[in-house]
Design a protein around this motif. Structure first.
Motif, PDB file in Angstrom:
ATOM      1  N   GLU A   1       0.826  -1.203   0.000  1.00  0.00           N
ATOM      2  CA  GLU A   1       0.000   0.000   0.000  1.00  0.00           C
ATOM      3  C   GLU A   1       0.866   1.261   0.000  1.00  0.00           C
ATOM      4  O   GLU A   1       0.593   2.223  -0.725  1.00  0.00           O
ATOM      5  CB  GLU A   1      -0.923  -0.008   1.229  1.00  0.00           C
ATOM      6  CG  GLU A   1      -1.911   1.139   1.244  1.00  0.00           C
ATOM      7  CD  GLU A   1      -2.809   1.087   2.466  1.00  0.00           C
ATOM      8  OE1 GLU A   1      -3.337   2.154   2.818  1.00  0.00           O
ATOM      9  OE2 GLU A   1      -2.973   0.007   3.063  1.00  0.00           O
TER      10      GLU A   1
ATOM     11  N   LYS B   1       1.075   4.146  -2.999  1.00  0.00           N
ATOM     12  CA  LYS B   1       0.908   5.584  -2.763  1.00  0.00           C
ATOM     13  C   LYS B   1       2.124   6.362  -3.276  1.00  0.00           C
ATOM     14  O   LYS B   1       1.987   7.468  -3.804  1.00  0.00           O
ATOM     15  CB  LYS B   1       0.698   5.852  -1.278  1.00  0.00           C
ATOM     16  CG  LYS B   1      -0.677   5.432  -0.786  1.00  0.00           C
ATOM     17  CD  LYS B   1      -0.839   5.704   0.687  1.00  0.00           C
ATOM     18  CE  LYS B   1      -2.191   5.229   1.184  1.00  0.00           C
ATOM     19  NZ  LYS B   1      -2.346   5.397   2.633  1.00  0.00           N
TER      20      LYS B   1
ATOM     21  N   GLN C   1       2.685   9.429  -6.636  1.00  0.00           N
ATOM     22  CA  GLN C   1       3.350  10.715  -6.519  1.00  0.00           C
ATOM     23  C   GLN C   1       4.523  10.882  -7.482  1.00  0.00           C
ATOM     24  O   GLN C   1       5.040  11.980  -7.639  1.00  0.00           O
ATOM     25  CB  GLN C   1       3.849  10.913  -5.075  1.00  0.00           C
ATOM     26  CG  GLN C   1       2.742  10.899  -4.046  1.00  0.00           C
ATOM     27  CD  GLN C   1       1.723  12.000  -4.283  1.00  0.00           C
ATOM     28  OE1 GLN C   1       2.063  13.110  -4.660  1.00  0.00           O
ATOM     29  NE2 GLN C   1       0.456  11.675  -4.072  1.00  0.00           N
TER      30      GLN C   1
END
Length: 173
Positions: A41, A45, A49
């Motif tokens: 996870e 994430k 970005q």
């Protein structure tokens, strides 16, 4: 490495005392994943970005792209053919193939003219392109012709000379 970074931060603080500089502790990246699912996870994430490179389809195609790719392809065609013939020549005594000069000349002489021309063209175009573009790259190794206009001009010159010499070789010889 960490001690060197701390030393550099100390020097910066001493040089400019009024400016706040990040501490070495905040530069260390901490991972708080306790399981594989948490780690996946966190990684997902982070990927969101990251900046994405533009795809090649938005760039204008250039002669250098095509010449570079074709040089590699023609090298594979030429060297692959040479290796295949070399292995066949070495295996010929064991397989019963007749790859002596006289038998090969007689075999090629029996082919239709269109097959002969096609085979000559199949090898002429890669040979001349690879050779002429190789000369172009050798001139670059000497530091000649690196301006954009020269690179484009020599690229198209290689294409033109390849077509002329390959057609001459294919049909005149």
């Amino acid at each position: 490495m960490a001690s060197m970074r701390l030393f550099q931060l100390g020097l910066r603080r001493a040089a400019v005392p009024g400016v706040r500089i990040q501490s070495a502790r905040s530069l260390v990246q901490r991972r708080l994943a306790t399981s594989q699912a948490d780690a996946a996870e966190i990684l997902a994430k982070q990927r969101i970005q990251r900046p994405v490179s533009p795809h090649l389809s938005i760039y204008k195609p250039q002669i250098t792209w095509y010449a570079s790719s074709l040089t590699r392809v023609t090298g594979i065609i030429l060297s692959g053919s040479l290796y295949l013939f070399g292995f066949a020549y070495l295996a010929a005594p064991y397989t019963g193939w007749h790859l002596e000069t006289a038998s090969m000349v007689a075999t090629v002489a029996a082919w239709p003219a269109a097959v002969k021309v096609g085979l000559k063209a199949f090898f002429a175009f890669p040979f001349f392109f690879h050779s002429l573009n190789g000369v172009r790259h050798l001139s670059w190794d000497l530091g000649l012709g690196f301006k954009n206009a020269q690179v484009i001009r020599t690229g198209w010159s290689v294409v033109g000379l390849t077509i002329m010499t390959a057609l001459y070789y294919t049909f005149a010889g």
